[in-house]
Scaffold this motif. Sequence first.
Motif, PDB file in Angstrom:
ATOM      1  N   LYS A  77      22.562  18.733 -93.780  1.00 53.06           N
ATOM      2  CA  LYS A  77      21.854  17.713 -93.006  1.00 53.06           C
ATOM      3  C   LYS A  77      20.598  17.231 -93.709  1.00 53.06           C
ATOM      4  CE  LYS A  77      23.880  18.765 -88.669  1.00 53.06           C
ATOM      5  NZ  LYS A  77      23.743  19.002 -87.233  1.00 53.06           N
ATOM      6  N   ASN A 131      23.701   1.033-105.448  1.00 52.50           N
ATOM      7  CA  ASN A 131      24.031   2.386-104.969  1.00 52.50           C
ATOM      8  C   ASN A 131      24.625   3.212-106.109  1.00 52.50           C
ATOM      9  OD1 ASN A 131      23.220   2.013-102.311  1.00 52.50           O
ATOM     10  ND2 ASN A 131      25.129   0.987-101.804  1.00 52.50           N
ATOM     11  N   THR A 191      18.266   8.262-106.072  1.00 52.43           N
ATOM     12  CA  THR A 191      18.086   9.474-105.273  1.00 52.43           C
ATOM     13  C   THR A 191      17.986  10.705-106.165  1.00 52.43           C
ATOM     14  OG1 THR A 191      19.202   8.456-103.416  1.00 52.43           O
ATOM     15  CG2 THR A 191      19.092  10.834-103.412  1.00 52.43           C
ATOM     16  N   GLU A 197      16.538   9.755 -97.853  1.00 48.86           N
ATOM     17  CA  GLU A 197      17.406   8.669 -97.408  1.00 48.86           C
ATOM     18  C   GLU A 197      18.134   9.097 -96.132  1.00 48.86           C
ATOM     19  OE1 GLU A 197      20.300   7.736-100.317  1.00 48.86           O
ATOM     20  OE2 GLU A 197      21.097   6.019 -99.213  1.00 48.86           O
ATOM     21  N   GLN A 198      18.252   8.202 -95.178  1.00 44.10           N
ATOM     22  CA  GLN A 198      18.950   8.472 -93.916  1.00 44.10           C
ATOM     23  C   GLN A 198      18.611   9.850 -93.375  1.00 44.10           C
ATOM     24  OE1 GLN A 198      22.407   6.805 -92.994  1.00 44.10           O
ATOM     25  NE2 GLN A 198      21.927   5.061 -94.254  1.00 44.10           N
ATOM     26  N   TYR A 202      17.715  13.210 -91.327  1.00 41.86           N
ATOM     27  CA  TYR A 202      18.133  13.833 -90.087  1.00 41.86           C
ATOM     28  C   TYR A 202      17.078  14.902 -89.846  1.00 41.86           C
ATOM     29  CZ  TYR A 202      20.549  17.218 -87.195  1.00 41.86           C
ATOM     30  OH  TYR A 202      20.876  18.092 -86.196  1.00 41.86           O
ATOM     31  N   LYS A 225      17.948   5.164 -84.083  1.00 41.90           N
ATOM     32  CA  LYS A 225      17.816   5.224 -85.526  1.00 41.90           C
ATOM     33  C   LYS A 225      16.456   4.732 -86.016  1.00 41.90           C
ATOM     34  CE  LYS A 225      20.771   5.069 -89.340  1.00 41.90           C
ATOM     35  NZ  LYS A 225      22.061   4.934 -89.907  1.00 41.90           N
ATOM     36  N   GLN A 245      13.525   6.814 -87.987  1.00 42.76           N
ATOM     37  CA  GLN A 245      12.955   6.406 -89.263  1.00 42.76           C
ATOM     38  C   GLN A 245      11.427   6.431 -89.188  1.00 42.76           C
ATOM     39  OE1 GLN A 245      14.990   6.241 -91.555  1.00 42.76           O
ATOM     40  NE2 GLN A 245      14.132   5.153 -93.287  1.00 42.76           N
ATOM     41  N   GLU A 250      14.992   4.771 -99.872  1.00 41.90           N
ATOM     42  CA  GLU A 250      15.678   3.760 -99.049  1.00 41.90           C
ATOM     43  C   GLU A 250      15.108   3.713 -97.622  1.00 41.90           C
ATOM     44  OE1 GLU A 250      17.965   1.670-100.081  1.00 41.90           O
ATOM     45  OE2 GLU A 250      18.873   2.553-101.874  1.00 41.90           O
ATOM     46  N   SER A 276      16.973   1.211 -95.119  1.00 41.06           N
ATOM     47  CA  SER A 276      18.419   1.074 -95.003  1.00 41.06           C
ATOM     48  C   SER A 276      18.898   1.510 -93.628  1.00 41.06           C
ATOM     49  CB  SER A 276      19.122   1.882 -96.092  1.00 41.06           C
ATOM     50  OG  SER A 276      19.110   3.235 -95.765  1.00 41.06           O
ATOM     51  N   GLY A 277      19.885   0.828 -93.152  1.00 42.04           N
ATOM     52  CA  GLY A 277      20.481   1.178 -91.869  1.00 42.04           C
ATOM     53  C   GLY A 277      19.676   0.748 -90.664  1.00 42.04           C
ATOM     54  N   ARG A 328      13.403  -2.959 -89.521  1.00 44.55           N
ATOM     55  CA  ARG A 328      13.005  -3.170 -90.912  1.00 44.55           C
ATOM     56  C   ARG A 328      11.606  -3.746 -90.990  1.00 44.55           C
ATOM     57  NH1 ARG A 328      17.353  -6.345 -94.399  1.00 44.55           N
ATOM     58  NH2 ARG A 328      15.586  -6.584 -95.777  1.00 44.55           N
TER      59      ARG A 328
END
Lengths: 258, 312, 299
Positions: A81, B45, B50, B88-89, B91, B142, B146, B165, B168-169, B175
């Motif tokens: 995760k 990408n 990263t 990035e993204q 969690y 989301k 962020q 990033e 992103s998303g 944004r």
Amino acid sequence: MNSRLSAITLNTFREAVRDRVLYNLILFVLLLVASAPLFSQISIGLEKLMLVNVGLSSISLFGVIIAIFIGIGLVSKEIEKKTLYTILSRPVRRWEFIAGKYLGLLLTLVVNAVLMTAGFYAALLIFIHSLAGTDARMLIAVYFIVLQFMMMVAITLLFSAFSSPIFSATFAFALFVIGTFGEDLKNFAAMSHGATKYLVTGAAYILPNFASLNVISQVAHEQNVSGQLVLFNTIYALLYSVAVTVGAILIFERRDLK
Amino acid sequence: MHAIEIRALSKDYPVGFWKRTLRPALKSLDLTIEAGETFGFLGPNGAGKTTTLKLLMGIIFPSSGSATILGKDFLDPEIKRKIGFLPEQPYFYDYLSAPELLDYYAQLSGVPAGVRKQRIGELLSRVGLSDVGNKQLRKFSKGMLQRVGIAQAIVHNPDVIFLDEPMSGLDPVGRHEVRELIQSLKDDGKTIFFSTHILSDAEALCDRVAVIHKGELRGVGVVNDFRSSVADKTEVIWLGAGALRAVEESVVEPHITGDTVRGTVQSADLDRVLDILRQRHARLISVTPIHRTLEEYFLSKTREREKEPVQL
Amino acid sequence: MKSRRQANVTWGLLLVALLAGAIVSRRQVDKVRGTQTTLEDALYLPSGKTVKRLSLGYSSLLADIYWTRAVQYFGARHVRGAQHYELLDPLLEITTDLDPNLIVAYENGAIFLSQKVPEGAGQPDAAVRLLEKGIRANPLYWRLYFTLGFVHYVDRHDYRAAEQAFQKGSEVPGALPWMGVMAARMAEHADDPATAAYLWKTIYETTKDKEIKDTAEKHLISLRVESELDELERRTKAYYESRGAYPEEWSDLIKVGLLRGVPVDPNGVPYRLRLDGTVQVADAKKFIYLERHGKPLNK
């Protein structure tokens, strides 16, 4: 204890508690309540023996199951995760992360065992209506069970430090079974010859041995547990657990956490 | 002192069953970022952005090369008190509430207990989350996550902030909010190193950009240069396809739609082309100078070596 | 990079030191626990059928484990010269419940059980029960009949039962012919030391268990001494019959040609000649199984 280590420890404990791990306590109480009257049907006088056996065995087994099921995810889940990224980008040493995870899960198991033990003594009071002086001896059995948790958490953490949860669970469980029959492994070594003897003897010492940590039937039969056994079991479990944890750290220190 | 100095940083991943073959993920990266700069790390990408950030954060170890952050070795744990990172993204521990999460991270970064509570309160209002209370993160949207992510990256008031990033998303509103947040950090004088594949974000926020492609640094440019540079090409549109033949040599890529022609002309040739078109009685519709944009720069850098045999 | 390698070495050394410490403390734990190991578990599970149910289908593996426990239990007690082997029978019961085809558990287990204390558990009846159980489960394995006959003969002195066991065994297809010979000897020469010697010799030659082999060897030596004493007494009697008095020294027998030299026991120690013409070993403790006229010299 430094503040990072204690923060990781407490967060691991908090995660387990919020994941409702302690719900197993309800099952435990139900098991105790159900077992005593059930077994007393079989034979009068066996009631207490059965209660002690069921109670202490469940404290051990529930704990080991929790140790394995939480332990296998301790490191791999944080990698998967990516929460580990936000940990390692801080002044956290990798060994602190492993040690914190270890202590956190151990804390969870100790709290769990303490609550179960309290429930167990309550059940003794309710069903047997008295507590004898010798009943304090059962605390030694609980203490040995906690020593066993120390070792099991270290073992699961070792696997979690380098492999997938399924693999970790399989191997941790296998080692639990082997450790339970640790004394028999030693017997096999004594009976074999040549190279096999050295191999099996070596394995018998390197692999965990839980046989000496199981005094449940001894205390159930109100036999004494020697102070020397308490002392050396403590030293053994401590050294073994720290050794395995250091092994986990050694692997984790070198690992690319993709 | 440079804020970040990357010297010949490389990373190879062993691949294949025997792990004998090495696949380069980052090839000898050299990069210097000044204090107070907002630096965009651009690339499609899988370009190695990263990987670079993970190397700098000590999550993976370099095959060779090194880096310093604020003058100290990047693996020195003490330097990590002064840096913040948003993966990035991201969690987060979803059983925690936002204040709990930030408190945990603040402890890990060595923020003293006395100032944690106040700092977290301020931070939550800064990222627009002052009203979330003790709601667990599993219930966050989301965009909210962020913002929590950015909050955790700056909870210990770092000097250098790495963002992977960050936009992103997110939906356009999200944004915009994140962009504002980064802008405010920039106004605070922080050094910001962020990777993105969204060029407009980089153009809006960055002082300088680097373009990375297939693990290789393809170029570093100053964003203002792209904005202020003299247009070297001009787009010309006119009515009268018959006149094209007379200027054919000077017009690049002419497109003919009915009687309308659209083409690009080198700025040096513009006067001559316009004279000829007038002589031929073509009707001019528009003449637009073309600035060399970041996008163009990006595309040129990621394409230029495509045709060469690249060893991968 | 350098400091990382240093850290690795430090952790590695720490690991080795801790492991060494763990092994040392493990040995201490083993020392404290001594021979009580694993027996609580064995005691606690009352029957092999319970264990079998708990074994989830891995019963033959578990049988091996229990057989190992039985051997270790017996061996550890034996070394200490124990008088009681109360767990041996239950352990063997569980073992053979788990794996009824584990021949070694019947063969060796019966001998452990049937031998007199302290050499064995002194439970020949339990040994017979174990062997009969083994024969029911493995009727084609004729050597179990041999062991059964042996136990009947040596430890229970029930020559009828021994004869029957050898007879039945000889009828199993594939049984070696001497099973029939054994049955015949039971009928005619049951008291003859040569018969006992023959049985022990068979055990000595066929067993793979060191403990049993040692016992068989000791029995064979005792039997040899017994027959030598018988022979020497026959000669002192012959001397008495011709001279009207018992010899005072071995040299008296040598002078008249009844002996060629001073007779010695298997350890090389001369036999002791008594004035009433009987002969003794110098140290009876050296021959623990030695019997004279059907009575053991050692208690």
